[in-house]
Scaffold this active site. Structure first.
Site, short mmCIF file in Angstrom:
data_model
loop_
_atom_site.label_atom_id
_atom_site.label_comp_id
_atom_site.label_asym_id
_atom_site.label_seq_id
_atom_site.Cartn_x
_atom_site.Cartn_y
_atom_site.Cartn_z
N CYS A 1 45.43 40.84 41.62
CA CYS A 1 45.40 40.38 42.89
C CYS A 1 45.32 38.81 43.07
CB CYS A 1 43.98 41.01 43.64
SG CYS A 1 44.21 40.43 45.26
N ARG B 1 42.21 36.98 46.16
CA ARG B 1 40.68 37.14 45.74
C ARG B 1 39.80 36.13 46.51
NH1 ARG B 1 40.68 38.08 39.64
NH2 ARG B 1 42.88 37.36 39.34
N TRP C 1 45.15 42.12 53.87
CA TRP C 1 46.45 41.81 54.50
C TRP C 1 47.45 41.54 53.67
CZ3 TRP C 1 41.82 38.63 55.19
CH2 TRP C 1 41.94 37.52 54.56
N GLU D 1 55.67 40.79 49.40
CA GLU D 1 55.41 42.50 48.83
C GLU D 1 56.28 42.96 49.75
OE1 GLU D 1 50.86 42.16 49.79
OE2 GLU D 1 51.08 43.71 48.27
N1 ARG Z 1 52.34 45.79 47.17
C1 ARG Z 1 51.74 46.86 47.92
C2 ARG Z 1 52.68 47.09 49.20
O1 ARG Z 1 53.57 46.41 49.45
C3 ARG Z 1 50.38 46.68 48.75
C4 ARG Z 1 49.44 46.15 47.54
C5 ARG Z 1 48.04 45.47 48.26
N2 ARG Z 1 48.43 44.32 48.87
C6 ARG Z 1 47.54 43.46 49.48
N3 ARG Z 1 48.03 42.57 50.15
N4 ARG Z 1 46.44 43.67 49.82
O2 ARG Z 1 52.63 48.04 50.02
#
Ligand code: ARG
Length: 369
Positions: free
Chosen positions: A67, A70, A233, A238
């Site tokens: 992560c 953090r 969030w 991602e």
């Molecule tokens: N990578 C994952 C997704 O695209 C989420 C993982 C957690 N990500 C976060 N920003 N807390 O759904």
């Protein structure tokens, strides 16, 4: 001075309980360590207080090597629901989690810890169906084909068949599995538009606002909590550089390139990279416009460096998995690219679970939906 390490011959569970208590009292400065240790020696383990559980969950986040977000680990809100084991009650509390975590767009890192025997089969609370077609292609999110098939076997009739059908939750508890449809008002989504290219907005792309991970076991003080869904969030990469862009996910870069009017005949025009960049711009723009908190890869990696400094001042070393910490676009423009991390796991932490449909589940009756 750190407390002496418990004797290595003690059972794992006992040792971890003692180690956690030492960490908890050292970090909080609270007294009473002796009495808590006595309980561990008497019973072989501990029943965590609410405050201990909260701190353990926060440290599990702090220790999550994959992560990059953090820095705010101390702000994690923990909902202590260890007395809740019935699927219907779990569902009610998950709806409250979705609402409180979303918090009108000012997303709050939140975790709900449920009682023994509870599992959510979905790997996140909000997931889009992936429907395998006869020709082998997939409508929806190809990553969720196995989950979608599993839910169908549990009795789900299927959704309308769009690319973004929200899946029901399969909640296991008290030896049964029950399906629950998420009401529309529990699932916040953001339609994707671009600040200058209206064509991108016409592609009908969207993503959900809240990533709530529900397939990781919280390990703290020698105890395992297999149902402890948590959210932070999103980071725009991602969504824009992986979920929507990967060829084995939504694979939208060709469509984005077409919307931008790019020449896609030669890969050396770097049309994929241009499309990728504009899609990232679009996701940030859309979340900002919707008033939904989202990080960007420059900001979050700068914060990560602050986190490293903060940890060093506290006398702790930050572990990390570099390949996960660097963003999947322009990684060398961020400070994390230029750093190295030791990749070892510490407790408390989170462990990824085997999907429920790949496990033998003796005694669990799946026909209760
Ligand atoms: N990578 C994952 C997704 O695209 C989420 C993982 C957690 N990500 C976060 N920003 N807390 O759904």
């Amino acid at each position: 001075m750190p407390a002496p390490r418990p004797h290595p011959a003690l059972p794992e569970r006992t040792r971890e309980a003692l180690e956690f208590l030492a960490l908890y009292h050292a970090e909080t400065g609270l007294s009473g360590l002796k009495a808590r240790q006595a309980e561990v020696y008497r019973t072989g383990g501990i029943t965590l207080s609410g405050a201990e559980l909260t701190h353990g969950a926060r440290v599990a986040w702090r220790n999550s090597t994959r992560c990059v977000g953090r820095l705010p680990w101390m702000t994690l809100e923990v909902r202590d629901l260890r007395h809740v084991t019935a699927p219907e009650e779990v569902f009610t509390h998950l709806l409250a989690h979705l609402r409180e975590g979303f918090n009108g767009g000012r997303i709050l890192p939140t975790m709900s810890v449920f009682g023994p025997g509870v599992r959510v089969h979905n790997d996140q609370l909000v997931r889009y169906a992936g429907y395998r077609q006869p020709d082998g292609s997939v409508v929806g999110d190809p990553q969720n084909v196995a989950l979608t098939d599993h839910l169908r076997r549990l009795g789900w009739a299927g959704g309308p068949g769009t690319a973004f059908d929200v899946l029901p939750l399969a909640i296991e508890g008290q030896q049964r599995v029950t399906l629950f449809d998420l009401p529309a008002d529990a699932v916040q989504e953001v339609p994707i538009t671009h600040p200058t290219c209206a064509e991108i907005g016409r592609l009908g792309l969207r993503w959900h606002a809240l990533p709530v991970i529900s397939n990781m076991t919280l390990e703290v003080a020698g105890q395992s909590f297999p149902c402890a869904p948590f959210n932070g969030w999103y980071l725009q990469t991602e969504i824009a550089a992986r979920n929507l862009a990967d060829q084995d996910r939504y694979d939208v870069l060709p469509a984005v390139a077409a919307a931008l009017g790019l020449e896609t005949g030669s890969r050396r025009s770097l049309w994929q990279d241009r499309a990728l960049l504009e899609l990232n711009v679009a996701v940030l723009h859309s979340f900002d416009r919707a008033g939904v908190r989202i990080a960007d890869h420059h900001g979050v990696t700068t914060q990560f460096v602050h986190f490293e400094e903060q940890e060093r001042r506290a006398g702790r070393e930050v572990r990390g998995r570099w390949s996960w910490l660097i963003p999947p676009m322009s990684p060398a423009t961020t400070p994390v690219w230029h750093r190295a991390y030791e990749d070892t796991e510490e407790r408390p932490n989170f462990m990824v679970q085997t999907p429920a449909w790949r496990e033998a589940r003796p005694g669990v009756c799946p026909f209760h939906s």
